[in-house]
Write an enzyme that holds these catalytic residues in place. Structure first.
Site, PDB file in Angstrom:
ATOM      1  CG  ASN A   1       0.507  -3.001  63.825  1.00 27.22           C
ATOM      2  OD1 ASN A   1       0.053  -3.869  64.433  1.00 27.22           O
ATOM      3  ND2 ASN A   1       2.297  -2.589  64.643  1.00 27.22           N
ATOM      4  CD1 TRP A   2      -5.114  -1.431  60.580  1.00 24.34           C
ATOM      5  CD2 TRP A   2      -5.790  -2.578  60.894  1.00 24.34           C
ATOM      6  NE1 TRP A   2      -5.711  -1.624  59.464  1.00 24.34           N
ATOM      7  CE2 TRP A   2      -6.729  -2.523  59.340  1.00 24.34           C
ATOM      8  CE3 TRP A   2      -7.497  -2.912  61.587  1.00 24.34           C
ATOM      9  CZ2 TRP A   2      -7.857  -1.764  58.840  1.00 24.34           C
ATOM     10  CZ3 TRP A   2      -8.672  -3.512  61.021  1.00 24.34           C
ATOM     11  CH2 TRP A   2      -8.900  -2.929  59.017  1.00 24.34           C
ATOM     12  CE  LYS A   3       1.946   1.154  66.013  1.00 22.84           C
ATOM     13  NZ  LYS A   3       2.991   1.165  65.921  1.00 22.84           N
TER      14      LYS A   3
ATOM     15  CG  HIS B   1       5.182  -4.166  67.352  1.00 21.52           C
ATOM     16  ND1 HIS B   1       5.702  -3.062  67.857  1.00 21.52           N
ATOM     17  CD2 HIS B   1       4.796  -4.018  65.174  1.00 21.52           C
ATOM     18  CE1 HIS B   1       5.312  -1.914  66.957  1.00 21.52           C
ATOM     19  NE2 HIS B   1       4.908  -2.281  66.052  1.00 21.52           N
TER      20      HIS B   1
ATOM     21  CD  GLU C   1       3.678  -0.698  69.169  1.00 24.83           C
ATOM     22  OE1 GLU C   1       3.030  -1.018  69.041  1.00 24.83           O
ATOM     23  OE2 GLU C   1       4.105   0.705  68.823  1.00 24.83           O
TER      24      GLU C   1
ATOM     25  CD  GLU D   1       8.763  -2.719  62.689  1.00 24.14           C
ATOM     26  OE1 GLU D   1       8.299  -1.929  62.242  1.00 24.14           O
ATOM     27  OE2 GLU D   1       7.814  -3.452  63.960  1.00 24.14           O
TER      28      GLU D   1
ATOM     29  N   GLY E   1       6.439   5.407  64.947  1.00 20.89           N
ATOM     30  CA  GLY E   1       5.535   6.109  65.379  1.00 20.89           C
ATOM     31  C   GLY E   1       5.864   7.232  65.639  1.00 20.89           C
TER      32      GLY E   1
ATOM     33  CB  SER F   1       7.846   7.298  60.509  1.00 21.48           C
ATOM     34  OG  SER F   1       8.091   6.924  62.405  1.00 21.48           O
TER      35      SER F   1
ATOM     36  N   GLY G   1       2.767   0.820  60.331  1.00 31.09           N
ATOM     37  CA  GLY G   1       1.445   1.137  61.213  1.00 31.09           C
ATOM     38  C   GLY G   1       0.643   3.152  61.143  1.00 31.09           C
ATOM     39  N   GLY G   2       0.639   3.083  61.647  1.00 32.47           N
ATOM     40  CA  GLY G   2      -0.137   5.390  61.945  1.00 32.47           C
ATOM     41  C   GLY G   2      -0.760   4.750  59.755  1.00 32.47           C
TER      42      GLY G   2
END
Ligand code: PEP
Length: 257
Positions: A9-11, A101, A103, A171, A177, A216, A237-238
């Protein structure tokens, strides 16, 4: 046996000019550049910002990499300024999406009901829907993890017509994150609960459902997560922004029993 999925997930990161080099480095590091059969053994997917979808699909689909939207609107067209519809995505060859998601829930007012509507629309349109949910730290500390998961999933289960094209992504919000992953035991306990919940609604097809862990996940902790029976992949993500990290997670998925 369920095929593992590594989903990035590149956000809201990267620009079009980053795309070719990213997939070159990624496919060479995970071995996909030389051995396309890797994509038959593990599903590899990247959820990217809308303006990057076309470039990613063009670059990555020949390698067997799936490209997904990060959000969709449940209606097919209309006065919904700023939104992207399922037919628009299909038109550019994108047939997968994240939904709900944390966010989106936290910053953009996504609710359990809107997640359910979007999931049903995506499923009806033949999209792969990766439905995200999970508890906050306060909810976990109050012993509410399972109740929260049930509240989040029940409306989705009411809205869908079965488990076809559905992937669930557990999640925990406190792990996203933060650098603090759930332990493999915490994740397995939630995943087992989720599978049982799903089985109570959909019977034996729950055994084929993929449940991803997100929060994470990284090259160091993913192998341990994959030792658990109900962890079928990861939403990342990251680490998905770095070709060397996400490629090594693909390798770990291939090595997992
Ligand atoms: C995510 O964005 O879904 C996620 C799990 O992020 P991270 O891996 O950075 O925690």
């Amino acid at each position: 046996m369920r095929k593992k999925m590594i989903a990035g997930n590149w956000k809201m990161n990267k620009v079009v000019s980053d795309v070719p080099e990213f997939f070159r480095a990624f496919s060479s590091a995970c071995g996909l550049a030389k051995d396309r059969s890797i994509s038959a053994k593990v599903d590899i997917l990247f959820a990217v910002p809308s303006v990057l979808l076309d470039a990613c699909r063009t670059t990555a689909s020949g390698m067997g990499i799936h490209v997904a939207a990060q959000n969709i609107h449940q209606e097919t067209s209309g006065a919904f300024t700023g939104e992207v519809s399922l037919p628009m995505l299909s038109d550019i060859g994108v047939n997968a999406t994240l939904i709900g998601h944390s966010e989106r829930r936290q910053f953009f007012g996504e609710t359990n009901q809107s997640v359910a509507l979007k999931t049903a629309s995506a499923q009806k349109a033949g999209f792969l829907a990766i439905v995200c949910f999970g508890e906050t730290l306060e909810q976990r500390n109050a012993g509410q993890t399972e109740a929260v998961i049930k509240d989040q999933l029940d409306p989705v289960f009411d809205a869908i017509s079965g488990l076809n094209n559905i992937v669930l992504a557990y999640e925990p919000v406190w792990a996203i994150g933060t650098g603090v992953s759930a332990t493999s035991a915490q994740a397995q306990s939630a995943h087992e609960y989720i599978r049982n919940l799903t089985r109570s609604r959909f019977g034996g097809s729950a055994d084929s459902l993929r449940i991803l862990y997100g929060g994470s996940a990284n090259p160091k902790n993913i192998a341990e997560l994959f030792t658990k029976a109900d962890i079928d992949g990861a939403l990342i993500g990251g680490a998905s922004l770095k070709p060397d990290e996400i490629s090594s997670m693909v390798v770990k998925a291939l090595e997992a029993k």
